[in-house]
Scaffold this motif. Structure first.
Motif, short mmCIF file in Angstrom:
data_model
loop_
_atom_site.label_atom_id
_atom_site.label_comp_id
_atom_site.label_asym_id
_atom_site.label_seq_id
_atom_site.Cartn_x
_atom_site.Cartn_y
_atom_site.Cartn_z
N PHE A 1 0.74 -1.12 0.16
CA PHE A 1 0.00 0.02 -0.06
C PHE A 1 0.87 1.35 -0.19
O PHE A 1 0.34 2.18 0.27
N GLU A 2 1.99 1.21 -0.18
CA GLU A 2 3.03 2.21 0.07
C GLU A 2 2.78 3.35 -1.08
O GLU A 2 2.60 4.34 -0.63
N ASN A 3 2.30 3.05 -2.23
CA ASN A 3 2.00 4.05 -3.35
C ASN A 3 0.75 4.56 -3.04
O ASN A 3 0.06 5.69 -3.99
N ALA A 4 -0.20 3.87 -2.25
CA ALA A 4 -1.48 4.51 -2.07
C ALA A 4 -1.62 5.48 -0.95
O ALA A 4 -2.61 6.36 -1.05
N PHE A 5 -0.53 5.35 -0.04
CA PHE A 5 -0.55 6.56 0.87
C PHE A 5 0.24 7.75 0.44
O PHE A 5 1.16 7.56 -0.22
N PRO A 6 -0.16 8.90 1.17
CA PRO A 6 0.84 9.96 1.05
C PRO A 6 2.01 9.94 1.67
O PRO A 6 2.28 8.90 2.56
N GLU A 7 2.83 10.65 1.25
CA GLU A 7 4.52 10.55 1.77
C GLU A 7 4.36 10.70 3.43
O GLU A 7 5.13 10.10 4.04
N ARG A 8 3.57 11.48 4.11
CA ARG A 8 3.51 11.87 5.35
C ARG A 8 3.03 10.50 6.01
O ARG A 8 3.57 10.19 6.95
N VAL A 9 2.06 9.76 5.65
CA VAL A 9 1.56 8.56 6.04
C VAL A 9 2.79 7.50 6.06
O VAL A 9 3.29 6.93 7.13
N ASN A 10 3.48 7.31 4.90
CA ASN A 10 4.54 6.59 4.96
C ASN A 10 5.60 6.68 5.77
O ASN A 10 6.21 5.94 6.55
N HIS A 11 5.89 8.00 5.99
CA HIS A 11 7.04 8.70 7.04
C HIS A 11 6.43 8.29 8.61
O HIS A 11 7.25 7.74 9.31
#
Length: 169
Positions: free
Chosen positions: A77-87
Motif C-alpha cells: 500500500f506504499e504507493n496508495a498512501f501520502p508520503e507523510r503517512v508512509n513517513h
C-alpha cells in the motif's frame, strides 16, 4: 546525538565483524565435517558449533539491518498512501522494532540466567549455552538501540524511504 550515532555505528561494525567471523568459522567447521564424513571420521561437535554459530551469524547482522532500515517491509500500500503517512509508518515501525528487540533481549537475559543456574551446555562438546545467550542479548540490545535511534532520526528529519530505496540498489 552525533556522538551517540558514531558510538552505535562502531558497535554495529563490531557486531558485523563478530557475525562475519562466526560465519567463516561455521563454514570451515562444516567443510571439515563434510570431508571428515567422506573419510569416515566426522568432526566431533560440528553440530554444536554450527548451532551456536548461527546465533552469532544471524543476530550479529541485525543491528546493521536495522540501521539501514532493511528489515522485512510489506509495501503493498506504499504507493496508495501520502508520503507523510508512509513517513509516520516508518517511524512507528522503527519504534516497534526497538520494543520487540528489547523484549527479545529481556527474555534471553532471563534464559541465560537460568542456563547459568542449571549449568546448561550443548549436547556434544558441552559449550556453555549462557555465553551465546549473553551474546544474543547484547546483539538484541544493540539492535533495539539502533532502531530507537533510527526512529528518532526519522522524527528529526530523515526521510527513511529514499534511504531504504538507495540501500536496495
Amino acid at each position: 546525538m552525533i556522538r551517540l550515532r558514531i558510538m552505535v555505528d562502531r558497535l554495529i561494525g563490531l557486531s558485523n565483524l563478530l557475525g562475519s567471523a562466526a560465519l567463516a568459522l561455521v563454514t570451515i567447521v562444516i567443510l571439515i565435517d563434510v570431508i571428515g564424513r567422506y573419510f569416515g571420521a566426522p568432526l566431533r561437535g560440528a553440530q554444536d558449533i554450527g548451532q551456536m554459530g548461527m546465533v552469532l551469524i544471524v543476530f550479529g547482522g541485525m543491528a546493521w539491518c536495522g540501521r539501514q532500515g532493511g528489515h522485512i517491509a510489506i509495501d503493498i500500500f506504499e504507493n496508495a498512501f501520502p508520503e507523510r503517512v508512509n513517513h509516520a509508518i516508518d517511524i512507528g515501525v522503527a519504534f516497534l522494532g526497538a520494543f520487540l528487540f528489547a523484549a527479545i533481549a529481556w527474555k534471553v537475559i532471563q534464559s541465560a540466567q537460568l542456563s547459568l543456574m542449571l549449568n546448561l551446555a550443548t549436547n556434544i562438546i558441552q559449550l556453555p549455552k549462557a555465553w551465546f545467550q549473553w551474546a544474543l542479548a547484547g546483539f538484541s540490545i544493540l539492535t533495539a538501540l539502533t532502531m530507537l535511534l533510527r526512529g528518532i532520526e526519522l522524527i528529526l528529519g530523515g526521510s527513511g524511504r529514499a534511504e531504504r530505496k538507495e540501500a536496495m540498489l
